[in-house]
Motif scaffolding. Structure first.
Motif, PDB file in Angstrom:
ATOM      1  N   ARG A   8      41.292   2.922  31.551  1.00 46.12           N
ATOM      2  CA  ARG A   8      42.384   1.996  32.041  1.00 46.12           C
ATOM      3  C   ARG A   8      43.359   2.802  32.789  1.00 46.12           C
ATOM      4  NH1 ARG A   8      41.922  -0.688  27.041  1.00 46.12           N
ATOM      5  NH2 ARG A   8      43.634   0.468  26.265  1.00 46.12           N
ATOM      6  N   ARG A   9      43.882   3.758  32.249  1.00 47.59           N
ATOM      7  CA  ARG A   9      44.988   4.656  32.973  1.00 47.59           C
ATOM      8  C   ARG A   9      44.511   5.112  34.197  1.00 47.59           C
ATOM      9  NH1 ARG A   9      47.644   8.052  27.933  1.00 47.59           N
ATOM     10  NH2 ARG A   9      48.790   6.381  26.940  1.00 47.59           N
ATOM     11  N   ARG A  10      43.224   5.775  34.166  1.00 51.83           N
ATOM     12  CA  ARG A  10      42.744   6.306  35.594  1.00 51.83           C
ATOM     13  C   ARG A  10      42.391   4.856  36.565  1.00 51.83           C
ATOM     14  NH1 ARG A  10      37.480   9.254  34.576  1.00 51.83           N
ATOM     15  NH2 ARG A  10      39.205  10.929  33.604  1.00 51.83           N
ATOM     16  N   ALA A  11      41.979   3.920  36.149  1.00 53.32           N
ATOM     17  CA  ALA A  11      41.930   2.771  37.043  1.00 53.32           C
ATOM     18  C   ALA A  11      43.324   2.449  37.501  1.00 53.32           C
ATOM     19  CB  ALA A  11      41.362   1.594  36.629  1.00 53.32           C
TER      20      ALA A  11
ATOM     21  N   CYS B 114      33.734   6.972  15.745  1.00 55.09           N
ATOM     22  CA  CYS B 114      33.024   6.542  16.798  1.00 55.09           C
ATOM     23  C   CYS B 114      34.146   5.469  17.329  1.00 55.09           C
ATOM     24  CB  CYS B 114      31.905   5.782  16.576  1.00 55.09           C
ATOM     25  SG  CYS B 114      31.070   5.123  17.869  1.00 55.09           S
ATOM     26  N   ALA B 115      34.614   4.730  16.725  1.00 53.38           N
ATOM     27  CA  ALA B 115      35.416   3.458  16.905  1.00 53.38           C
ATOM     28  C   ALA B 115      36.810   4.266  17.513  1.00 53.38           C
ATOM     29  CB  ALA B 115      36.096   2.568  15.940  1.00 53.38           C
TER      30      ALA B 115
ATOM     31  N   GLY C  76      38.503   6.405  24.849  1.00 54.65           N
ATOM     32  CA  GLY C  76      37.776   6.272  25.972  1.00 54.65           C
ATOM     33  C   GLY C  76      38.172   5.005  27.034  1.00 54.65           C
ATOM     34  N   GLU C  77      38.217   3.995  26.453  1.00 48.45           N
ATOM     35  CA  GLU C  77      38.652   2.948  27.144  1.00 48.45           C
ATOM     36  C   GLU C  77      40.243   3.015  27.535  1.00 48.45           C
ATOM     37  OE1 GLU C  77      38.128  -0.210  24.389  1.00 48.45           O
ATOM     38  OE2 GLU C  77      35.989  -0.611  24.714  1.00 48.45           O
ATOM     39  N   ARG C  78      41.196   3.566  26.964  1.00 52.27           N
ATOM     40  CA  ARG C  78      42.217   3.720  27.358  1.00 52.27           C
ATOM     41  C   ARG C  78      42.561   4.726  28.524  1.00 52.27           C
ATOM     42  NH1 ARG C  78      46.864   5.839  22.973  1.00 52.27           N
ATOM     43  NH2 ARG C  78      44.895   7.068  22.572  1.00 52.27           N
TER      44      ARG C  78
END
Length: 82
Positions: free
Chosen positions: A38-41, A26-27, A33-35
């Motif tokens: 961030r890349r998409r943003a 899960c971690a 997912g966070e990475r």
């Protein structure tokens, strides 16, 4: 493979104990997912920056070159001295 054999194989698969899931799965998924977010943003921001830069560059070019103005005719010399 007959229908009865397929059903028996499916039952055996479903009766097995599920495989053990790693405790940090899960971690890792949250970190990934966070990475990705961030890349998409960042890609979205860079895309907007590129679009705005292109629009400003086009506007500056259009104001300096003035492509809508017809160039003076150079095929016939002006008539003087009639």
């Amino acid at each position: 493979m007959s229908r009865a054999e397929r059903e028996a194989a499916a039952r055996r698969i479903m009766e097995r104990t599920p495989p053990q899931v790693p405790p940090d799965l899960c971690a890792d998924a949250v970190r990934l997912g966070e990475r990705l977010l961030r890349r998409r943003a960042l890609a979205l921001r860079l895309g907007w920056l590129l679009l705005c830069t292109a629009a400003v560059a086009f506007a500056v070019w259009a104001l300096t070159v003035r492509p809508w103005v017809e160039p003076p005719s150079e095929t016939t010399p002006p008539l003087t001295g009639w």
